[in-house]
Design a protein around this motif. Sequence first.
Motif, PDB file in Angstrom:
ATOM      1  N   HIS A  99     -54.871 -15.372  43.731  1.00  0.00           N
ATOM      2  CA  HIS A  99     -54.820 -16.155  44.966  1.00  0.00           C
ATOM      3  C   HIS A  99     -55.402 -15.397  46.151  1.00  0.00           C
ATOM      4  O   HIS A  99     -55.639 -15.978  47.204  1.00  0.00           O
ATOM      5  N   GLU A 100     -55.587 -14.091  45.968  1.00  0.00           N
ATOM      6  CA  GLU A 100     -56.048 -13.256  47.086  1.00  0.00           C
ATOM      7  C   GLU A 100     -57.568 -13.119  47.071  1.00  0.00           C
ATOM      8  O   GLU A 100     -58.239 -13.695  46.230  1.00  0.00           O
ATOM      9  N   GLY A 101     -58.058 -12.287  47.986  1.00  0.00           N
ATOM     10  CA  GLY A 101     -59.499 -12.062  48.042  1.00  0.00           C
ATOM     11  C   GLY A 101     -59.832 -10.645  48.462  1.00  0.00           C
ATOM     12  O   GLY A 101     -60.732 -10.412  49.263  1.00  0.00           O
ATOM     13  N   LYS A 102     -59.092  -9.674  47.917  1.00  0.00           N
ATOM     14  CA  LYS A 102     -59.384  -8.275  48.227  1.00  0.00           C
ATOM     15  C   LYS A 102     -60.772  -7.910  47.707  1.00  0.00           C
ATOM     16  O   LYS A 102     -61.254  -8.504  46.739  1.00  0.00           O
ATOM     17  N   ASN A 103     -61.398  -6.920  48.328  1.00  0.00           N
ATOM     18  CA  ASN A 103     -62.732  -6.494  47.936  1.00  0.00           C
ATOM     19  C   ASN A 103     -62.752  -6.021  46.483  1.00  0.00           C
ATOM     20  O   ASN A 103     -61.963  -5.167  46.088  1.00  0.00           O
ATOM     21  N   ARG A 104     -63.631  -6.608  45.687  1.00  0.00           N
ATOM     22  CA  ARG A 104     -63.797  -6.261  44.267  1.00  0.00           C
ATOM     23  C   ARG A 104     -62.453  -6.254  43.528  1.00  0.00           C
ATOM     24  O   ARG A 104     -62.219  -5.432  42.633  1.00  0.00           O
ATOM     25  N   GLN A 105     -61.580  -7.175  43.894  1.00  0.00           N
ATOM     26  CA  GLN A 105     -60.202  -7.160  43.388  1.00  0.00           C
ATOM     27  C   GLN A 105     -60.099  -7.240  41.874  1.00  0.00           C
ATOM     28  O   GLN A 105     -59.371  -6.450  41.263  1.00  0.00           O
ATOM     29  N   VAL A 106     -60.787  -8.203  41.266  1.00  0.00           N
ATOM     30  CA  VAL A 106     -60.656  -8.384  39.824  1.00  0.00           C
ATOM     31  C   VAL A 106     -61.140  -7.144  39.074  1.00  0.00           C
ATOM     32  O   VAL A 106     -60.473  -6.663  38.144  1.00  0.00           O
ATOM     33  N   LEU A 155     -53.071  -1.130  43.692  1.00  0.00           N
ATOM     34  CA  LEU A 155     -54.400  -0.642  44.039  1.00  0.00           C
ATOM     35  C   LEU A 155     -54.293   0.282  45.235  1.00  0.00           C
ATOM     36  O   LEU A 155     -53.222   0.408  45.834  1.00  0.00           O
ATOM     37  N   ASP A 156     -55.394   0.904  45.633  1.00  0.00           N
ATOM     38  CA  ASP A 156     -55.338   1.848  46.750  1.00  0.00           C
ATOM     39  C   ASP A 156     -55.053   1.174  48.084  1.00  0.00           C
ATOM     40  O   ASP A 156     -54.661   1.831  49.051  1.00  0.00           O
ATOM     41  N   ASP A 157     -55.250  -0.140  48.161  1.00  0.00           N
ATOM     42  CA  ASP A 157     -54.960  -0.867  49.399  1.00  0.00           C
ATOM     43  C   ASP A 157     -53.744  -1.787  49.246  1.00  0.00           C
ATOM     44  O   ASP A 157     -53.588  -2.764  49.966  1.00  0.00           O
ATOM     45  N   GLY A 158     -52.888  -1.466  48.299  1.00  0.00           N
ATOM     46  CA  GLY A 158     -51.658  -2.226  48.115  1.00  0.00           C
ATOM     47  C   GLY A 158     -51.579  -2.902  46.762  1.00  0.00           C
ATOM     48  O   GLY A 158     -52.553  -2.949  46.006  1.00  0.00           O
ATOM     49  N   LYS A 159     -50.407  -3.431  46.463  1.00  0.00           N
ATOM     50  CA  LYS A 159     -50.190  -4.096  45.189  1.00  0.00           C
ATOM     51  C   LYS A 159     -50.676  -5.545  45.265  1.00  0.00           C
ATOM     52  O   LYS A 159     -50.473  -6.233  46.263  1.00  0.00           O
ATOM     53  N   THR A 160     -51.325  -5.986  44.205  1.00  0.00           N
ATOM     54  CA  THR A 160     -51.797  -7.372  44.166  1.00  0.00           C
ATOM     55  C   THR A 160     -50.620  -8.316  43.915  1.00  0.00           C
ATOM     56  O   THR A 160     -49.592  -7.918  43.369  1.00  0.00           O
TER      57      THR A 160
END
Length: 239
Positions: free
Chosen positions: A183-190, A154-159
């Motif tokens: 396991h993460e919680g990046k913004n609008r990740q899914v 993603l634009d803020d790194g790899k999940t």
Amino acid sequence: MERLQKVIAQAGVTSRRKAEQLIKEGKVKVNGKVVTELGTKVSPNQKIEVNGIPVEREEPVYFLFYKPTGVISSVKDDKGRKTVIDYFGEIEQRVFPVGRLDYDTSGILILTNDGDFANLLMHPRYHVEKVYVAKIEGIPTKETIIKLQKGVQLDDGKTSKAKARILSIDKKKKRAIVELTIHEGKNRQVRRMFDAVGHPVMKLKRERYGFLDLQGLNPGEFRELKPIEVKHLRNKAVT
């Protein structure tokens, strides 16, 4: 008797670490006297002030909420939209959501007035499994599912690595329902993960948070977490 920084955090003023910093800086008073020692313990009837503002100490409460779509995961909204707090009007304590779910996403959300507990759950080291079910455009291939499992750039790194499996396929409408566990919680990740592999999300629901699920609840309903559930969440967060 509890440690001063823990009481401040549980009141939702700030995190325990930030509370410790405020104590060191002499910005905390107990019964009108400045306290700078981190080991200080206070009783329920002692008056605490942070930056001159009295700390309102409440009995900690913990709720599991089935958030509907079209609701903001916030205490208030400057656009006048409905927030999760609107469903807790009869609760005396000032609760707030732990983390967030997007406006268009439904599902499980924890609310509490315990700032210390909330910060534990939101800490990056707390790798709780969050299970989402997504209705997506198009039918993903086996290779696409493997991409989701290995992590998506993603634009803020790899999940991180995830679990992904197809639950159902509608060949006529060219849609699919996929379960994704992260396991993460990046913004609008899914949503961003599915966008990245070419399958925009049409509908999204968080069905499980660790060992917690939505059994027995309808959208807009909540229940109080059992003490054993709170203890289990807290223990997982500190291990």
